[in-house]
Write a protein that holds these residues in place. Sequence first.
Motif, short mmCIF file in Angstrom:
data_model
loop_
_atom_site.label_atom_id
_atom_site.label_comp_id
_atom_site.label_asym_id
_atom_site.label_seq_id
_atom_site.Cartn_x
_atom_site.Cartn_y
_atom_site.Cartn_z
N MET A 327 30.56 1.20 47.65
CA MET A 327 30.89 2.06 48.70
C MET A 327 32.57 2.34 48.73
SD MET A 327 29.86 3.20 51.34
CE MET A 327 30.67 4.18 52.89
N PRO A 328 32.85 3.54 48.91
CA PRO A 328 34.10 4.02 48.90
C PRO A 328 34.96 3.53 50.40
CG PRO A 328 32.85 5.98 48.64
CD PRO A 328 31.87 4.86 48.80
N SER A 329 36.25 3.32 50.26
CA SER A 329 36.74 2.42 51.40
C SER A 329 37.04 3.36 52.61
CB SER A 329 38.19 2.22 50.86
OG SER A 329 38.87 3.36 50.48
N VAL A 342 32.94 1.14 55.50
CA VAL A 342 32.76 0.60 54.12
C VAL A 342 31.92 -0.73 54.13
CG1 VAL A 342 34.92 -0.73 54.65
CG2 VAL A 342 34.36 -0.19 52.54
N HIS B 241 38.53 -5.89 53.54
CA HIS B 241 36.98 -5.45 53.16
C HIS B 241 36.12 -6.23 53.82
CE1 HIS B 241 33.43 -4.89 50.26
NE2 HIS B 241 33.44 -3.94 51.15
N PRO B 277 36.85 -1.01 47.39
CA PRO B 277 36.34 -0.90 48.81
C PRO B 277 37.23 -1.17 50.06
CG PRO B 277 35.04 -2.78 48.12
CD PRO B 277 36.20 -2.36 46.95
N ALA B 278 38.17 -1.97 49.82
CA ALA B 278 39.12 -2.20 51.03
C ALA B 278 39.79 -1.23 51.58
CB ALA B 278 40.27 -3.24 50.60
N PRO B 279 39.63 -1.01 52.89
CA PRO B 279 40.32 0.05 53.71
C PRO B 279 41.67 0.04 54.00
CG PRO B 279 38.72 -1.12 55.07
CD PRO B 279 38.82 -1.80 53.83
N ARG B 280 42.25 -1.23 53.90
CA ARG B 280 43.44 -1.11 54.48
C ARG B 280 44.40 -2.18 53.90
NH1 ARG B 280 42.36 -4.13 58.41
NH2 ARG B 280 40.15 -3.89 58.46
#
Lengths: 516, 315
Positions: A327-329, A342, B241, B277-280
């Motif tokens: 999954m993209p972040s 995510v 994540h 996938p980590a968003p931050r």
Amino acid sequence: MSLAAPRTKRQAKSARGSYGRVGQVIDELDDRLGIAKGGRVFLDKIFPDHWSFLLGEIALYSFIVLIATGVFLTLYYVPSQTEVIYHGAYAPLRGLKVSEAYASTVNLSLFVRAGLLMRQMHHWAADVFLGAIVIHMARIFFTGAFRKPRELNWTIGLTLLTLSLANGFIGYSLPDDLISGTGLRIMFSIVLSIPFVGTYIAFWLFGGNYPGTVIIPRLFIIHVLILPAIIAALIGAHLFLLVRQKHTQFPGKGRTADNVVGSPMYPTFMAKTTGYMFMVTAVLTVLGGIAQINPIWQFGQYQPAKISYAVQPDWYMGWLDGALRIMPSWEFTAWGHTIPFVVLLPAVVFPGLIFTICYAWPAIERRFTGDNDIHHLLDRPRDRPKRTAAGAAMIALMLTLLGASATDVLANFFQVSLNEVLWTFRILVFIVPIVVGVFTWRICLEIQGGGADIGKRKRALIVTRSATGEYRTVETAPQPDDQHEELEPIEVPVKIDMTESDGDTAGEPGVRTVSR
Amino acid sequence: MSDEHQETTSEGPLPVASIDDPHMREAVGNPRRAENSIALFLVLGILGVGVFGAAYVQNWKPWTLGVSLGLGLFFLGFGLSAWGKYLMPQGPFSEARHALHSARAEREAISAALVERTGVVIRRRGMLGGLLATGFGIFGIVAIFPGLRSLGPLPGLTLTKTNWRRGSLLVDANGRAIHRDTLDPGGIVTVFPAGYEDNTQSQAVDQTVLIRVQFTDLVTEKGRATWAPEGYVAYSKLCTHAGCPVGLYERQLRLLVCPCHQSMFNIDDGAVPEFGPAPRPLPQLPLYIDALGFLRAQAPYDQPVGPGYWERTTT
């Protein structure tokens, strides 16, 4: 009808009693419970002989093994996160702080006689149980056995799959080892990701912030009581409906929508299936004996700040792990709130969608085909190309995601960059199901014409050349061995006339002799 | 069983078959040979389970238990299945399948019972029905309190807090303080605020990864000029994540890698996720070196650590 009324036991015996002790017991039971007729019908119940009908039985027998080995494990396992200093017999752990759950699992694995066998059998049985359910479900799907009147049993089966997935994951978490603890941490984060209520549910489930001290005991009671009880009840309902609605069967000689052809429950099916149960148990026992699984004493106690490398969950959780990885972040933050897509999309929305589609499939198909008839005869998958293509695409999607749960291992193995592996799977997850679906659909159309002689024994073909050079293909004459193919099914005989006759029994009532 | 109402099965004479009816023959051409083979399998099975007994009593290695019991059960099962398959009447047999549905009149009867009794008996007492529904409804709501609320505390601000305070001494898992000379460049250690290093619950949120990147101060981002004195930089070890410990350090690339889902964070750059996938970014803990040369926190984390959740306010 009232066999019981005025007769004494002796009279009853003399009136009907050529069956000795068995007859007596039946009389007594029938007086009280009225079991004679229903019981006889049950003994005569017909089970189709097709191999694909045995897949669900693997699941059933694995479940029995799970219960038996699981009860053994509960006698030694301590469901407690209380931390103790290990003083047991396993030297590498001595002096370390471990939870009672972990210590007891190490102890039952290494120092309880046959404990390791039981624990590994239990773990293997869980993996096989889930696998058998999935393959059984695929058989039901591809042959259209879920159609009216069996939609409810499809629903029960899917619920069994869902609960078994959950219970498998929970059981894997109980040893409180380093790897299972990390799995629980991810589960906590997945629950957290649910908008509005996620933090509340997570805190209630874990009794506070992760890790807390109650999750292992709670999971234990869910694992050994709540879910098994529901699963057992649903298996009961599953089998009750199967008996009530009777088996489906493949079309073939003498097989119609109005009968079931195969082996009678007693004694043929009972012998075969009991043997089968022993064989399934045997395979699980050998696996438990020689195929090491989840050696938690090597992983160590769970500690929140420690982690191991290249660990994968049990295979049936792999598709979710794969979805999480590719999954993209995306995370959305606005107006003081955060939605971590995510995690939310791959681990909550996506499985929800998959299971919704599965639950709704009988209705979806009815909607598209407009077919509201009762079906007892199975489809050949090729004759329903669209359904078969959809099922194949679904399986392809799941297998691709399973592959994606091993991105790190694959990158290591093939010595390519993790980035490339990840992007490959991000693309494959869309392409593979489509390609597989389209190919399956085409293949179904291509092979539809063939197979008219299905169920018949293949006969040898002889190619001859005449004196003039002309080639001809001739089917060999039927062999004596082929004869049984020609038999018409008969009702299960209740009585067997033991006198050897000359074959001329056509005049007797209820006896059908089939000419050979 | 299920055929209670299907009287047809008991109407005619019970089916009888002659012993030499072809359906009653064994399913195999040479029953004698099949019987001998099956007997052999059963004997092997008996041996297998016997060996299991011996293995248990003698406490042989675990694999001997699995193999002996497994083989024993397999041969017993195989023999029994083969008996059923080859030596029992070959059939095929059939049973009739009767329609499941009831007669029209029966269907109407149950519908009538439901509809008409509802009208006559229940609907005319609308008020009672309403009261009962209200009672059950309220019960359903109040049942949630012990059913859910007792399970755990409300999250409140728990997720926003760690035990890091202004001046917290950095210690490793064994409680040893980190001195400016403890690590060489390239060195890494997991640290906790002193006093909380031995507590599982605290470890889960406080865990912080301390890396010495270089000898000189490191500026990972604008406004963090003093945060990484003498090249010591500290980030929360909880992946943004799914909350796994970011346990791998790729020294050459200066990347922190999460083993769970392979998110990678650039430690030079404020732990911005470079991959996965980590968003931050991982939150950075501002450090200083005290008069004795020990590392301490300038301030708590400026944002919640770990994965995202609904109530998280900052990006």
